[in-house]
Every structure is written in C-alpha cells, then in structure tokens.
Design an enzyme around this catalytic site. Structure first.
Site, PDB file in Angstrom:
ATOM      1  N   THR A  74       0.825  -1.200   0.000  1.00 45.90           N
ATOM      2  CA  THR A  74       0.000   0.000   0.000  1.00 45.90           C
ATOM      3  C   THR A  74       0.863   1.254   0.000  1.00 45.90           C
ATOM      4  O   THR A  74       2.010   1.254   0.434  1.00 45.90           O
ATOM      5  CB  THR A  74      -0.944   0.022   1.211  1.00 45.90           C
ATOM      6  OG1 THR A  74      -0.177   0.095   2.421  1.00 45.90           O
ATOM      7  CG2 THR A  74      -1.815  -1.229   1.229  1.00 45.90           C
ATOM      8  N   GLY A  75       0.293   2.337  -0.525  1.00 44.27           N
ATOM      9  CA  GLY A  75       0.966   3.629  -0.500  1.00 44.27           C
ATOM     10  C   GLY A  75       1.959   3.861  -1.621  1.00 44.27           C
ATOM     11  O   GLY A  75       2.845   4.701  -1.497  1.00 44.27           O
ATOM     12  N   SER A  80       2.506   5.662  -4.325  1.00 38.77           N
ATOM     13  CA  SER A  80       2.026   6.832  -5.069  1.00 38.77           C
ATOM     14  C   SER A  80       3.134   7.663  -5.678  1.00 38.77           C
ATOM     15  O   SER A  80       2.885   8.430  -6.604  1.00 38.77           O
ATOM     16  CB  SER A  80       1.185   7.736  -4.147  1.00 38.77           C
ATOM     17  OG  SER A  80       0.046   7.075  -3.664  1.00 38.77           O
ATOM     18  N   ILE A 108       8.994   5.118   0.013  1.00 41.97           N
ATOM     19  CA  ILE A 108       9.400   3.807   0.518  1.00 41.97           C
ATOM     20  C   ILE A 108       8.575   2.707  -0.125  1.00 41.97           C
ATOM     21  O   ILE A 108       9.107   1.657  -0.513  1.00 41.97           O
ATOM     22  CB  ILE A 108       9.246   3.761   2.053  1.00 41.97           C
ATOM     23  CG1 ILE A 108      10.290   4.662   2.727  1.00 41.97           C
ATOM     24  CG2 ILE A 108       9.381   2.321   2.568  1.00 41.97           C
ATOM     25  CD1 ILE A 108      10.117   4.794   4.230  1.00 41.97           C
ATOM     26  N   SER A 149       7.163   4.806  13.352  1.00 44.42           N
ATOM     27  CA  SER A 149       7.917   5.977  12.902  1.00 44.42           C
ATOM     28  C   SER A 149       8.922   6.492  13.916  1.00 44.42           C
ATOM     29  O   SER A 149       9.343   7.632  13.823  1.00 44.42           O
ATOM     30  CB  SER A 149       6.940   7.101  12.537  1.00 44.42           C
ATOM     31  OG  SER A 149       7.580   8.125  11.822  1.00 44.42           O
ATOM     32  N   TYR A 208      -0.400  11.914  13.754  1.00 49.56           N
ATOM     33  CA  TYR A 208       0.489  10.936  13.125  1.00 49.56           C
ATOM     34  C   TYR A 208       1.219  10.105  14.180  1.00 49.56           C
ATOM     35  O   TYR A 208       1.268   8.873  14.098  1.00 49.56           O
ATOM     36  CB  TYR A 208       1.487  11.686  12.242  1.00 49.56           C
ATOM     37  CG  TYR A 208       2.521  10.823  11.565  1.00 49.56           C
ATOM     38  CD1 TYR A 208       2.194  10.065  10.450  1.00 49.56           C
ATOM     39  CD2 TYR A 208       3.836  10.785  12.027  1.00 49.56           C
ATOM     40  CE1 TYR A 208       3.144   9.287   9.813  1.00 49.56           C
ATOM     41  CE2 TYR A 208       4.782  10.011  11.398  1.00 49.56           C
ATOM     42  CZ  TYR A 208       4.435   9.262  10.290  1.00 49.56           C
ATOM     43  OH  TYR A 208       5.381   8.483   9.669  1.00 49.56           O
TER      44      TYR A 208
END
Length: 266
Positions: free
Chosen positions: A14-15, A17, A22, A162, A175
């Site tokens: 996923t992600g 874009s 990453i 993170s 976040y």
C-alpha cells in the site's frame, strides 16, 4: 541464473504513489524477488501535502515500476483506494486475489501525514488519521486472514511505525498517536496469526529521504546521523525484502529498526 525466492507468492503493497517513496522501493524489491505485486495508491493525499504528488502522475509511477524490473520478475498491477473509506481495505485485498488468485504478503506502507500540534489539534484530523493509518491497517489484516489460503507458505504482514518512542514530535500529534498504535498492536496481531503460520512485524525506517524534508531539515538530521547520511527507500526495502522471504519465517511480533543508528542519538 537469477534466483526469485518469492516466485509463486503474491503481495499487496500500500501507499505506492510516488517514485521517491518507501512503498515504491518495497514494491520494486518484492517484484524483483519474484512476487506478483498489487500496488495500491491514493494520489489525492500526496497532492494535499507540502511535497506534492508525483509530478508525472501515478499511472507513470506504475509504468516506471514495471520498467525497472528484471526479466523474469513478478507482475505489477495497480489499484487506487482511499482508506478513509472503511470498505476500502477489504476491497483492496480482494483486488489482489482477483488479480493473482491468492494473497500471501501485505506491506501496509501507506500513511496519512498531518502537522498538528496541541494548539491546532482537531477531532476531525485525529479521526481521519486513525481511520487511514490504524483502522486501515487492521482491516487489511482482518481481510487478509479471512480470504487467504493458509495452507500456502509465506504468510506475512508488515506494518510501519515511525520512531516516535525515541523522542518528542510535538507538531505531529495525530500521526504520532497512530504510528504508536500500530507498533503496540503488532504483538497482538502476531499472536492471533501465528497458529496459521503468518508472521506480523512492524518496521521503523527512521529518517528516510523521500523528498519531504526541507534543505535545513535534511542538513540538520544528516549531521546527527551516526553514519552521516539519511536513510534511502532502498534501505527499508532491503529489510522488508528479506523479512518476507523464507529467511524471515521465524521472526514475528517484533519492531525491526532500520535507521542507521538514528535511535542511538535521540
């Protein structure tokens, strides 16, 4: 002869874009190892961020991903979906099965970013960030478990945290809260899925140069890195590429740190 240790396995990443991201590097690595990969994206999120969407658009991102792969690598397909929609995670898992006939690996590399400190904090942003980052990842895992043929080898879930536990990040509270939640839920998900021979781990990539940092931030952080440089997307992809092969089968419920020693200086 080139070896493809993930030949015959399918992955959802996923992600994916932006070429600088990453997730792009992870998708490239897994496909280069032989996995068929469904690359998920949600371009409007990046368009709303200071770094912006990929200037050539997500369709070019997927074509570039395919172009970089060696002969004999896995296939790449694409789906766009907004994980703010509670139905989207299951739909994306189902799209993986529809494209390749199975699903073995989920790398939940998507993330909603927001810059809200205590003064600016809103319920709407908290809810949206939790929905995308935490709820989205949990529902991806739930649907993966529901539809996967657990007689297949190589079941893997990879979440992302993170490094918020190393020090204060007061201007990114939604976040930080969401990434802390993913780190904390990892062991419980691993316990739930271990009897089905599925591993669940969380990766902390540390500071990675994906184009989001200002020059001042880039220079300041590089000066604090023990090895004198930022992480690159490929550094994270190296770890995940190893973790989802058979070599990583005995590791579960862990937060793996690939940050070049960043945590040593916090």
């Amino acid at each position: 002869m080139r070896e493809f240790p993930l030949r015959g396995r399918t992955a959802l990443v996923t992600g994916v874009s932006r070429r600088a991201g990453i997730a792009f590097a992870v998708a490239e690595r897994l496909a280069s190892l032989g996995a068929d990969v469904l690359a998920h994206s949600w371009e409007p999120h990046d368009a709303d961020q200071p770094w912006g969407a990929d200037p050539l658009g997500v369709i070019y991102v997927i074509e570039e991903l395919r172009r970089r792969l060696p002969e004999g690598a896995g296939r790449i397909e694409h789906v766009a979906a907004d994980f703010a929609d509670p139905e989207a995670p299951a739909a994306v898992v189902d799209a993986t099965v529809a494209a390749f006939g199975a699903i073995d690996i989920v790398v939940a590399a998507h993330a909603r970013s927001s810059e809200q400190g205590l003064t600016e904090l809103t319920a709407a942003e908290l809810d949206l960030t939790y929905a995308v980052n935490v709820r989205g990842s949990l529902l991806l895992t739930q649907r993966f478990d529901a539809v996967r043929d657990h007689d297949r080898p190589g079941g893997r879930i990879v979440l992302f945290t993170s490094g918020q536990h190393y020090g204060a990040m007061p201007n990114e509270l939604p976040y930080v809260a969401s990434k802390g939640a993913l780190q904390q839920v990892t062991a419980s998900l691993a316990g739930a899925l271990a009897p089905k021979r599925v591993t669940v781990n969380c990766v902390n990539p540390g500071p990675v140069d994906t184009g989001w940092a200002t020059e001042e931030t880039r220079d300041r952080v590089a000066g604090r890195m023990p090895m004198g440089r930022w992480g690159q997307p490929g550094d994270t992809a190296d770890l995940i590429g190893w973790l989802v092969t058979d070599a990583g089968a005995w590791i579960t419920g862990q937060t793996l740190v690939s940050d070049g020693g960043w945590g040593l200086r916090m």
